[in-house]
Design a protein around this motif. Structure first.
Motif, mmCIF file in Angstrom:
data_model
loop_
_atom_site.group_PDB
_atom_site.id
_atom_site.type_symbol
_atom_site.label_atom_id
_atom_site.label_comp_id
_atom_site.label_asym_id
_atom_site.label_seq_id
_atom_site.Cartn_x
_atom_site.Cartn_y
_atom_site.Cartn_z
ATOM 1 N N SER A 272 -6.740 4.218 5.526
ATOM 2 C CA SER A 272 -4.928 4.215 6.193
ATOM 3 C C SER A 272 -4.415 3.337 5.796
ATOM 4 O O SER A 272 -4.702 2.063 5.521
ATOM 5 N N ASP A 273 -3.562 2.896 5.028
ATOM 6 C CA ASP A 273 -2.626 2.269 5.240
ATOM 7 C C ASP A 273 -2.536 1.077 4.385
ATOM 8 O O ASP A 273 -2.341 -0.097 4.096
ATOM 9 N N MET A 274 -2.453 1.625 3.240
ATOM 10 C CA MET A 274 -3.329 1.267 1.817
ATOM 11 C C MET A 274 -1.742 0.821 1.844
ATOM 12 O O MET A 274 -0.394 0.497 1.421
ATOM 13 N N ARG A 275 -1.891 -0.876 1.013
ATOM 14 C CA ARG A 275 -0.953 -1.856 0.360
ATOM 15 C C ARG A 275 -0.932 -2.411 -0.524
ATOM 16 O O ARG A 275 -2.125 -3.119 -0.416
ATOM 17 N N LEU A 276 0.121 -2.784 -1.263
ATOM 18 C CA LEU A 276 0.147 -3.879 -2.548
ATOM 19 C C LEU A 276 1.433 -4.649 -2.131
ATOM 20 O O LEU A 276 2.315 -3.645 -2.368
ATOM 21 N N GLY A 277 1.212 -5.320 -2.255
ATOM 22 C CA GLY A 277 2.690 -6.600 -1.717
ATOM 23 C C GLY A 277 2.997 -7.103 -1.103
ATOM 24 O O GLY A 277 4.277 -6.475 -0.493
ATOM 25 N N GLY A 278 2.672 -6.086 0.739
ATOM 26 C CA GLY A 278 2.815 -6.057 1.702
ATOM 27 C C GLY A 278 4.066 -3.902 1.912
ATOM 28 O O GLY A 278 4.211 -3.524 2.566
ATOM 29 N N LYS A 279 3.567 -3.652 0.098
ATOM 30 C CA LYS A 279 4.240 -2.220 0.493
ATOM 31 C C LYS A 279 3.116 -1.292 -0.067
ATOM 32 O O LYS A 279 2.040 -1.399 -0.360
ATOM 33 N N PRO A 280 4.190 0.204 0.467
ATOM 34 C CA PRO A 280 2.869 1.223 0.989
ATOM 35 C C PRO A 280 1.901 1.741 -0.672
ATOM 36 O O PRO A 280 2.930 1.730 -1.612
ATOM 37 N N ILE A 281 1.047 1.579 -0.779
ATOM 38 C CA ILE A 281 0.912 2.555 -2.154
ATOM 39 C C ILE A 281 1.323 3.793 -1.688
ATOM 40 O O ILE A 281 0.787 4.438 -0.546
ATOM 41 N N GLU A 282 1.800 4.034 -2.860
ATOM 42 C CA GLU A 282 2.288 4.833 -2.938
ATOM 43 C C GLU A 282 1.359 6.104 -3.672
ATOM 44 O O GLU A 282 0.458 6.189 -5.075
ATOM 45 N N ALA A 283 1.282 7.565 -3.018
ATOM 46 C CA ALA A 283 -0.125 7.943 -4.047
ATOM 47 C C ALA A 283 0.449 9.131 -5.296
ATOM 48 O O ALA A 283 -0.475 9.370 -6.112
ATOM 49 N N GLY A 284 1.420 9.516 -5.625
ATOM 50 C CA GLY A 284 2.190 9.623 -6.628
ATOM 51 C C GLY A 284 2.360 8.167 -7.792
ATOM 52 O O GLY A 284 2.197 9.303 -9.556
ATOM 53 N N LYS A 285 2.135 6.919 -7.195
ATOM 54 C CA LYS A 285 2.068 6.347 -8.281
ATOM 55 C C LYS A 285 1.101 5.756 -9.043
ATOM 56 O O LYS A 285 -0.395 6.037 -8.563
ATOM 57 N N THR A 286 1.036 5.222 -10.370
ATOM 58 C CA THR A 286 -0.583 5.097 -10.878
ATOM 59 C C THR A 286 0.142 3.736 -11.516
ATOM 60 O O THR A 286 1.246 2.742 -11.243
ATOM 61 N N TYR A 287 -1.341 3.050 -10.803
ATOM 62 C CA TYR A 287 -1.883 1.053 -10.596
ATOM 63 C C TYR A 287 -2.495 0.921 -11.744
ATOM 64 O O TYR A 287 -3.584 1.478 -12.206
ATOM 65 N N LYS A 288 -2.508 0.002 -12.143
ATOM 66 C CA LYS A 288 -3.088 -0.085 -12.856
ATOM 67 C C LYS A 288 -4.713 -1.059 -11.892
ATOM 68 O O LYS A 288 -4.886 -2.742 -11.656
#
Length: 569
Positions: A503-519
């Motif tokens: 739970s509570d996955m964050r990148l740079g303090g902001k929540p990781i979005e389920a539909g957003k793509t990350y490198k």
């Protein structure tokens, strides 16, 4: 301080070079007394496992996080630090405390010196065999992999070393990552008649024929002894399937029971499983099969000073695990009378290089096999200002360094690194050499990758690995530790049900979005056809450009629901 503690301290002081003047002879005698293990009984088994191709003495930090979940909580092997010492009656500040725990690691490492090394292990093996007629030396596997020289020689340096060490019987896991053809050729052409390679749970895909001998029978001091082999059951899942495409693995509980009954029918009075299951799996297995006197286990790198005694329908089974990196030698003695063991003694001996002289023939062999690679191995890449280690359920500082390097070089937001348990440790002020880097990365599928992943996929990956590690049923645990994560933060509840631990996955303090793509950068893909720059080249370039590395506190997840768990400080 009792006499034994005094003698231990005196021995280490002398071995560390402290001036003892007229007491030097006493110090030498004290070093000898540390390994004074009187013979007991008439069946003698020596056991090491998971040395991961470490021929030289090294430092190795034991875990500060080794969580037990469900029925395994607060029980061996899931104890760390002070809880471990209390459970086994070990005193802080002693050689045993250093060998078995992470406590005061840097200072204790400087006091007691390096551990392991095949030349020092050979000295101890010869000493134990000299006092125990007919003793068998058992190798639990993960022997041919884990160093640069092993990778470059396809394990040949370790094959030569184990032959010289006098190994009698072995089983396997990472050996299979050299491929089925290489393993079979070594077993059939080099080990035949010298080391028996056994694995009851490896069969052909087509007709279910045994690939290797399932067991061996030996007579020791007039006592028939059977050793059954158990290779790592999840090899085609944890490692690339394409290395062993025609073989099946698995725990194979029913087949094991059949074999136990079979060797008992042939007169075996002692039956032992040489296992690479992992300790939790072995404890469950011991409760479900009858007729095993002991399981000498490996895979999870747990150095456990005393066996876990497991009751089952046929009596009791001793379950042990002998640590890793060649830093321990297990000695199991049975007293067999009237056709069965009536008593036993067990000791897991730390291999302190300062207290054991190097065996000259083994030292010569080590120097010979390393000579062609010496210059490459010795290349200094950078200097570490802090302790670098890998071992524990979550990121270690060396894991963090690898993640930082791969993300920086590949320009990724997030990094994944495998939860491998092998890899040596470095002390503050030590140079990070190419050899040290290869100790962390030397595998036959080292490719670095960059993959676009949605937040949903990232969570799925983390949940899947968490279930492999924290499933309350040991048969669903596949060993290793949690995937190491860089760049992002998350929370984990190891006790939660499958699919609900992360739970509570964050990148740079902001929540990781389920539909957003990350490198996402990573390495060691198990898929066939994967390509990419070897991870050691990526990390070496990163280190050369920095010269000095600050070993910061590793990026750890927020672990919830484990208050009072003795497997976490």
């Amino acid at each position: 301080m009792n006499r034994r503690e005094f003698m231990q301290v005196l021995a280490v002081a002398a071995a560390g070079g402290m001036a003892l003047s007229h007491r030097e002879d006493a110090a030498a005698q004290a070093a000898s007394s540390f390994y004074d293990l009187p013979r007991f009984g008439n069946v003698h088994l020596l056991h090491f496992t998971d040395c991961h191709a470490q021929l030289l003495p090294m430092h190795f930090r034991e875990p500060s996080v080794n969580l037990g979940i469900g029925a395994q909580a607060n029980k061996p092997p899931h104890l760390v630090g002070d809880a471990f010492l209390r459970a086994y009656g070990l005193k802080p500040g002693t050689p045993d405390a250093h060998a078995f725990t992470y406590l005061d690691f840097a200072a204790a490492s400087r006091t007691y010196g390096k551990v392991g090394g095949f030349a020092h292990l050979a000295t101890l093996v010869k000493r134990m065999k000299a006092s125990r007629p007919g003793a068998l030396l058992l190798d639990g596997g993960d022997t041919w992999q884990g160093s640069g020289t092993a990778m470059w020689t396809k394990g040949q340096d370790m094959v030569d070393a184990t032959l010289a060490l006098g190994v009698d019987v072995m089983t396997a896991h990472w050996e299979f990552t050299y491929g089925a053809e290489r393993v079979k050729s070594v077993v059939e052409e080099q080990l035949k008649g010298k080391i028996e390679f056994i694995a009851q749970n490896v069969q052909t895909n087509d007709f279910g024929d045994p690939v290797f001998a399932p067991y061996t029978m030996r007579s020791m001091n007039g006592v028939p002894v059977a050793i059954i082999g158990q290779a790592f059951p999840y090899t085609p899942i944890a490692n690339p399937r394409y290395f062993v495409p025609d073989w099946t693995f698995g725990i194979q509980e029913e087949r094991l029971q059949t074999l136990i009954d079979q060797v008992r029918g042939k007169g075996a009075q002692v039956v032992v499983l040489l296992s690479h299951n992992g300790m939790d799996v072995d404890i469950k297995l011991a409760s479900r099969v009858r007729g095993l006197d002991a399981i000498l286990g490996g895979h999870t790198h747990d150095g456990v000073p005393a066996p876990v005694v497991v009751e089952n329908g046929g009596g009791k089974t001793l379950v042990t695990n002998a640590g890793s990196n060649g830093k321990f030698l297990g000695v199991l003695d049975f007293d067999v009378k009237g056709g069965k063991p009536v008593d036993f003694r067990y000791k897991l001996l730390p291999v302190f290089a300062n207290l054991l002289p190097a065996d000259a023939p083994m030292q010569s062999l080590i120097e010979r096999v390393r000579a062609p690679f010496a210059a490459k191995l010795a290349e200094p890449l950078a200097v570490t200002e802090g302790v670098l280690y890998r071992r524990g359920n979550f990121n270690g500082t060396f894991d963090q360094l690898i993640l930082d390097a791969v993300m920086a070089v590949k320009g990724a937001e997030i990094g994944f690194s495998p939860g491998f348990r092998w890899g040596t440790s470095l002390l503050p002020g030590q140079a990070i050499t190419m050899e040290n880097l290869l100790d962390q990365t030397a595998i036959t599928y080292p490719y670095t990758t960059v993959t676009p992943m949605t937040g949903e996929t990232i969570k799925t990956v983390l949940e899947d690995v968490a279930d492999n590690l924290f499933n309350p049923d040991p048969y669903y645990q596949q060993g290793g530790d949690m995937v190491r994560v860089g760049g992002m933060d998350y929370a984990i509840d190891p006790n939660a049900p499958m699919g609900r631990r992360i739970s509570d996955m964050r990148l740079g303090g902001k929540p990781i979005e389920a539909g957003k793509t990350y490198k996402v950068a990573g390495w060691a893909p198990v898929a066939e056809g994967a390509q990419g720059e070897p991870v050691w080249d990526v990390v070496a370039g990163y280190l050369r450009g920095r010269k000095t590395i600050v070993a910061s506190v590793p990026r750890l997840p927020k672990v919830v629901g484990v208050k009072g768990n003795a497997g976490m400080v």
